[in-house]
Design an enzyme around this catalytic site. Structure first.
Site, PDB file in Angstrom:
ATOM      1  N   LYS A  58       1.046  -1.176  -0.039  1.00 32.14           N
ATOM      2  CA  LYS A  58      -0.092   0.061  -0.189  1.00 32.14           C
ATOM      3  C   LYS A  58       0.899   0.920  -0.058  1.00 32.14           C
ATOM      4  O   LYS A  58       1.990   1.122   0.484  1.00 32.14           O
ATOM      5  CB  LYS A  58      -1.012  -0.102   1.117  1.00 32.14           C
ATOM      6  N   THR A  69       5.723   6.370   3.789  1.00 34.64           N
ATOM      7  CA  THR A  69       4.489   5.867   4.045  1.00 34.64           C
ATOM      8  C   THR A  69       3.981   4.801   3.062  1.00 34.64           C
ATOM      9  O   THR A  69       3.181   5.158   2.378  1.00 34.64           O
ATOM     10  CB  THR A  69       3.421   7.026   4.158  1.00 34.64           C
TER      11      THR A  69
END
Length: 287
Positions: A58, A69
């Site tokens: 992701k 991230t």
């Protein structure tokens, strides 16, 4: 704070399944601002045994070189020692996930991990050399390269995948500096969003990259499924059709080809365009 985890982990574990659906469920569960799930797997041969490497991941925003991230979970049924597995992952990550940037911002929340269960039954890979080790690294690279492209293309608000391919550099380090600088350039990302073949922004990024470059030798081209257009030769602009260039840059997959003509090293980096929607997503992130 701990209670949701204490209740949730057993419930999640009970849903584990060694099937394609299990992978899809996990890939979907870890999505945040992603617009679609990210998973990929390939099979390859080791000593006559069919082995598999697969991944789910992701990541859409706050992604810059040295990850950020993003999460990526790799698994394989190949038999390989922990030492060789770690070396393979470290080697591949340096040329894939650490060459990925969506917006140049980093975060504390990043991870790439790999698990191997040895169930393929191949002769265990014990050392970081040899044909089997090299075959494993090549397979792992293909999976990580694919995940990089998937993540970059799904960058927050993105409409285009950008891949900068640098050739002819004095060293791999120099090639990486150039590739990273190009795909991180805010001005270039905005130009690509507008299908503007502004080659000057490519040279600008090359110039401040810190890599040893002779600008008089630099060639730049843009390539997509619609064709290829040379926009800069020997550090200077060349005549080209703006209409053709725009048609090429309106495609969803854009390659920025940089030839430095100063050596034999090369590198690639993955990124995306900068759009109005990126600002909207991050302007309203907490509200």
């Amino acid at each position: 704070v701990i209670d949701p985890f204490a209740r949730g982990i057993p419930a999640a574990a009970a849903k584990l399944a060694a099937t394609a659906q299990g992978s899809t469920d996990a890939a979907t569960a870890i999505m945040t601002t992603d617009t679609h799930k990210k998973e990929y797997a390939i099979q390859f041969e080791l000593g006559g045994k069919t082995c598999t490497v697969g991944a789910i991941g992701k990541g859409s925003g706050m992604i810059a070189p040295n990850m950020a991230t993003m999460l990526c979970f790799l698994t394989t049924d190949a038999a390989i020692s922990s030492v060789a597995l770690k070396r393979a992952l470290t080697t591949v990550t340096a040329d894939t996930f650490n060459m990925l940037s969506v917006d140049g911002d980093t975060s504390t929340n990043d991870m790439v991990s790999i698990l191997a269960n040895g169930m393929a039954g191949n002769t265990p890979i014990e050392s970081c050399m040899g044909t089997d080790y090299e075959a494993f690294v090549a397979a792992l690279y293909k999976v990580c390269e694919k995940l990089c492209a998937i993540m970059a293309k799904d960058g927050e608000g993105a409409t285009k995948l950008l891949v900068c391919e640098v050739t002819g550099a004095k060293s791999t380090a120099a090639a990486k500096l150039v590739a990273k600088a190009v795909i991180k350039s805010t001005l270039l990302k905005a130009a690509i969003f507008g299908a503007d073949a502004n080659w000057g922004r490519v040279l600008c990024a090359i110039g401040y990259s810190g890599a040893p470059v002779d600008v008089r030798k630099v060639d730049v081209s843009f390539r997509s499924p619609a064709g290829t257009v040379l926009v800069c030769r020997d550090g200077a602009g060349v005549a080209f059709s703006e209409e053709e260039a725009k048609r090429i840059l309106l495609e969803a997959n854009i390659e920025i080809l940089v030839s430095l003509h100063s050596g034999d090293a090369e590198a690639s980096a993955w990124g995306c365009d900068l759009t109005y929607d990126y600002v909207k997503i991050n302007g309203d992130y907490r509200t």
